[in-house]
Design a protein around this motif. Structure first.
Motif, PDB file in Angstrom:
ATOM      1  N   LYS A   3       0.360 -13.471  -2.269  1.00  9.80           N
ATOM      2  CA  LYS A   3       0.218 -12.203  -2.750  1.00  9.80           C
ATOM      3  C   LYS A   3      -0.373 -10.969  -2.077  1.00  9.80           C
ATOM      4  O   LYS A   3      -0.112  -9.964  -2.363  1.00  9.80           O
ATOM      5  CB  LYS A   3      -0.972 -12.493  -3.832  1.00  9.80           C
ATOM      6  CG  LYS A   3      -0.692 -13.524  -5.023  1.00  9.80           C
ATOM      7  CD  LYS A   3      -1.845 -13.791  -5.943  1.00  9.80           C
ATOM      8  CE  LYS A   3      -1.685 -14.840  -6.916  1.00  9.80           C
ATOM      9  NZ  LYS A   3      -2.502 -15.142  -7.855  1.00  9.80           N
ATOM     10  N   ALA A   4      -0.771 -11.093  -0.938  1.00  4.33           N
ATOM     11  CA  ALA A   4      -1.215  -9.981  -0.123  1.00  4.33           C
ATOM     12  C   ALA A   4      -0.076  -9.085   0.164  1.00  4.33           C
ATOM     13  O   ALA A   4       0.966  -9.531   0.679  1.00  4.33           O
ATOM     14  CB  ALA A   4      -1.928 -10.362   1.194  1.00  4.33           C
ATOM     15  N   ILE A   5      -0.471  -7.701   0.031  1.00  4.78           N
ATOM     16  CA  ILE A   5       0.433  -6.578   0.427  1.00  4.78           C
ATOM     17  C   ILE A   5      -0.476  -5.492   1.002  1.00  4.78           C
ATOM     18  O   ILE A   5      -1.410  -5.023   0.304  1.00  4.78           O
ATOM     19  CB  ILE A   5       1.070  -6.117  -0.752  1.00  4.78           C
ATOM     20  CG1 ILE A   5       2.107  -7.104  -1.223  1.00  4.78           C
ATOM     21  CG2 ILE A   5       2.082  -4.878  -0.090  1.00  4.78           C
ATOM     22  CD1 ILE A   5       3.053  -6.594  -2.410  1.00  4.78           C
ATOM     23  N   LEU A   6      -0.469  -5.294   2.381  1.00  2.20           N
ATOM     24  CA  LEU A   6      -0.991  -4.232   2.921  1.00  2.20           C
ATOM     25  C   LEU A   6      -0.205  -3.108   3.359  1.00  2.20           C
ATOM     26  O   LEU A   6       1.153  -3.356   3.676  1.00  2.20           O
ATOM     27  CB  LEU A   6      -1.679  -4.818   4.420  1.00  2.20           C
ATOM     28  CG  LEU A   6      -2.878  -5.818   3.922  1.00  2.20           C
ATOM     29  CD1 LEU A   6      -2.279  -7.193   4.171  1.00  2.20           C
ATOM     30  CD2 LEU A   6      -3.942  -5.498   4.834  1.00  2.20           C
ATOM     31  N   SER A   7      -0.557  -1.900   3.303  1.00  2.00           N
ATOM     32  CA  SER A   7       0.235  -0.921   3.552  1.00  2.00           C
ATOM     33  C   SER A   7      -0.716   0.447   3.934  1.00  2.00           C
ATOM     34  O   SER A   7      -1.760   0.352   3.830  1.00  2.00           O
ATOM     35  CB  SER A   7       0.994  -0.697   2.369  1.00  2.00           C
ATOM     36  OG  SER A   7       0.286  -0.214   1.384  1.00  2.00           O
ATOM     37  N   GLN A   8       0.275   1.440   4.577  1.00  2.00           N
ATOM     38  CA  GLN A   8      -0.112   2.607   4.763  1.00  2.00           C
ATOM     39  C   GLN A   8       0.688   3.763   4.499  1.00  2.00           C
ATOM     40  O   GLN A   8       1.524   4.168   5.264  1.00  2.00           O
ATOM     41  CB  GLN A   8      -0.774   2.910   6.415  1.00  2.00           C
ATOM     42  CG  GLN A   8      -1.764   2.170   7.018  1.00  2.00           C
ATOM     43  CD  GLN A   8      -3.332   2.418   6.505  1.00  2.00           C
ATOM     44  OE1 GLN A   8      -4.052   1.685   6.535  1.00  2.00           O
ATOM     45  NE2 GLN A   8      -3.297   3.603   5.919  1.00  2.00           N
ATOM     46  N   PHE A   9       0.595   4.168   3.357  1.00  2.00           N
ATOM     47  CA  PHE A   9       2.019   4.780   2.624  1.00  2.00           C
ATOM     48  C   PHE A   9       1.885   6.210   2.688  1.00  2.00           C
ATOM     49  O   PHE A   9       2.594   7.097   2.307  1.00  2.00           O
ATOM     50  CB  PHE A   9       2.019   4.299   1.145  1.00  2.00           C
ATOM     51  CG  PHE A   9       1.009   5.162   0.166  1.00  2.00           C
ATOM     52  CD1 PHE A   9       1.111   6.285  -0.202  1.00  2.00           C
ATOM     53  CD2 PHE A   9      -0.165   4.473  -0.274  1.00  2.00           C
ATOM     54  CE1 PHE A   9       0.155   7.348  -1.047  1.00  2.00           C
ATOM     55  CE2 PHE A   9      -0.980   5.089  -1.092  1.00  2.00           C
ATOM     56  CZ  PHE A   9      -0.971   6.408  -1.348  1.00  2.00           C
ATOM     57  N   SER A  35       6.699   3.923   8.866  1.00  2.00           N
ATOM     58  CA  SER A  35       7.847   3.431   7.844  1.00  2.00           C
ATOM     59  C   SER A  35       7.114   3.402   6.321  1.00  2.00           C
ATOM     60  O   SER A  35       7.853   3.534   5.567  1.00  2.00           O
ATOM     61  CB  SER A  35       7.953   1.733   8.022  1.00  2.00           C
ATOM     62  OG  SER A  35       6.762   1.120   8.042  1.00  2.00           O
ATOM     63  N   ALA A  36       5.870   3.449   6.455  1.00  2.00           N
ATOM     64  CA  ALA A  36       5.167   3.556   5.027  1.00  2.00           C
ATOM     65  C   ALA A  36       5.385   2.441   4.230  1.00  2.00           C
ATOM     66  O   ALA A  36       5.145   2.601   2.917  1.00  2.00           O
ATOM     67  CB  ALA A  36       5.236   4.933   4.199  1.00  2.00           C
ATOM     68  N   ASP A  37       5.747   1.355   4.830  1.00  2.00           N
ATOM     69  CA  ASP A  37       6.408   0.301   4.174  1.00  2.00           C
ATOM     70  C   ASP A  37       5.286  -0.967   3.776  1.00  2.00           C
ATOM     71  O   ASP A  37       4.125  -0.847   4.308  1.00  2.00           O
ATOM     72  CB  ASP A  37       7.577  -0.628   4.874  1.00  2.00           C
ATOM     73  CG  ASP A  37       8.466  -1.139   3.913  1.00  2.00           C
ATOM     74  OD1 ASP A  37       8.197  -1.346   2.671  1.00  2.00           O
ATOM     75  OD2 ASP A  37       9.382  -1.833   4.560  1.00  2.00           O
ATOM     76  N   ASP A  38       5.476  -1.853   2.793  1.00  2.00           N
ATOM     77  CA  ASP A  38       4.430  -2.758   2.548  1.00  2.00           C
ATOM     78  C   ASP A  38       4.623  -3.773   3.590  1.00  2.00           C
ATOM     79  O   ASP A  38       5.729  -4.131   4.164  1.00  2.00           O
ATOM     80  CB  ASP A  38       5.007  -3.394   1.225  1.00  2.00           C
ATOM     81  CG  ASP A  38       4.589  -2.614  -0.078  1.00  2.00           C
ATOM     82  OD1 ASP A  38       3.889  -1.739  -0.070  1.00  2.00           O
ATOM     83  OD2 ASP A  38       5.338  -2.839  -1.136  1.00  2.00           O
ATOM     84  N   VAL A  39       3.662  -4.496   3.901  1.00  2.00           N
ATOM     85  CA  VAL A  39       3.662  -5.458   4.853  1.00  2.00           C
ATOM     86  C   VAL A  39       2.906  -6.742   4.075  1.00  2.00           C
ATOM     87  O   VAL A  39       1.959  -6.806   3.606  1.00  2.00           O
ATOM     88  CB  VAL A  39       2.452  -4.918   5.853  1.00  2.00           C
ATOM     89  CG1 VAL A  39       2.473  -6.421   7.057  1.00  2.00           C
ATOM     90  CG2 VAL A  39       3.054  -3.730   6.615  1.00  2.00           C
ATOM     91  N   SER A  40       3.726  -8.045   4.267  1.00  2.00           N
ATOM     92  CA  SER A  40       3.482  -9.178   3.288  1.00  2.00           C
ATOM     93  C   SER A  40       2.129  -9.861   4.230  1.00  2.00           C
ATOM     94  O   SER A  40       2.020  -9.547   5.413  1.00  2.00           O
ATOM     95  CB  SER A  40       4.457  -9.758   3.455  1.00  2.00           C
ATOM     96  OG  SER A  40       4.994 -10.454   4.413  1.00  2.00           O
ATOM     97  N   GLY A  41       1.622 -11.079   3.423  1.00  2.00           N
ATOM     98  CA  GLY A  41       0.516 -11.675   4.281  1.00  2.00           C
ATOM     99  C   GLY A  41       1.143 -12.139   5.666  1.00  2.00           C
ATOM    100  O   GLY A  41       0.461 -12.191   6.672  1.00  2.00           O
TER     101      GLY A  41
END
Length: 215
Positions: free
Chosen positions: A137-143, A174-180
């Motif tokens: 479930k985890a999604i980390l990002s710097q958008f 990239s401002a992309d989502d990063v999975s766990g």
């Protein structure tokens, strides 16, 4: 442990529960999205003051009660004058060792089981001593860059220390989502764990019990 033996704060968006004199948990509970708004600032101050003035607490765990969202970003629709000094590094709010606090300050553990984005989500995680993420479930990002903003709150410095300059630039630009799992490989978090076992692992680590090493 019996949570009811220790009073929680009366605030609604954030709860502080004293699992024991040494082990506290701070839970974000601001549905539906856990957006950080100016109404939460007094609650942050109240909780951090409680942590800083209690010499017995050794470990503080941050988590979320809102399904799907840990803490995502500032409330951009709020009146900007309401923010004033809040537009600072989240480290200022949790007064960690980077800000010159003594080494006796409690160890901070972030338990990310959902989306943690930009200001006060990802940055709060980065400001903690340890970070553990849900594999599913985890999604980390710097958008911020994707929205034409500069990422504040310290991610440029902290990400490069954790994962190196190249990977930090990738995450930020990239401002992309990063999975766990990817977060674990990059060093964004200590470990990604099965969602069903995340809370138990963090709880065991915080209490000094032998945590399960099942992957």
């Amino acid at each position: 442990m019996k949570d009811q033996n220790y009073a929680a704060t009366k605030t609604t968006e954030m709860r502080l529960v004293r699992r024991s004199p040494e082990y506290w948990r701070v839970t974000f509970d601001h549905p539906p999205l856990n957006i950080f708004g100016p109404e939460m600032l007094p609650q942050v101050n109240e909780i951090i003051t409680a942590i800083e003035t209690d010499e017995r607490v050794k470990v503080v765990v941050f988590d979320s009660a809102v399904e799907g969202f840990f803490l995502i970003h500032l409330d951009f629709l709020a009146n900007l004058t309401s923010w004033r000094i809040s537009l600072l590094d989240p480290q200022v709010c949790i007064h960690g060792r980077d800000a010159g606090a003594p080494e006796s300050f409690p160890c901070r553990i972030d338990s990310v089981d959902s989306r943690a984005g930009d200001w006060y989500g990802s940055e709060l995680a980065l400001a903690c001593d340890m970070r553990f993420a849900s594999r599913e479930k985890a999604i980390l990002s710097q958008f911020e860059v994707g929205a034409g903003l500069v990422p504040g709150g310290g991610p440029m410095a902290r990400l490069s220390r954790l994962m190196g300059r190249g990977r930090a630039l990738e995450v930020i630009l990239s401002a992309d989502d990063v999975s766990g799992d990817l977060a674990e490989r990059y060093g964004y978090v200590n470990r990604s764990l099965p969602d069903a076992g995340l809370d138990g692992f963090v709880d065991a680590l915080a209490t000094g019990s032998p945590p399960s090493t099942n992957r």
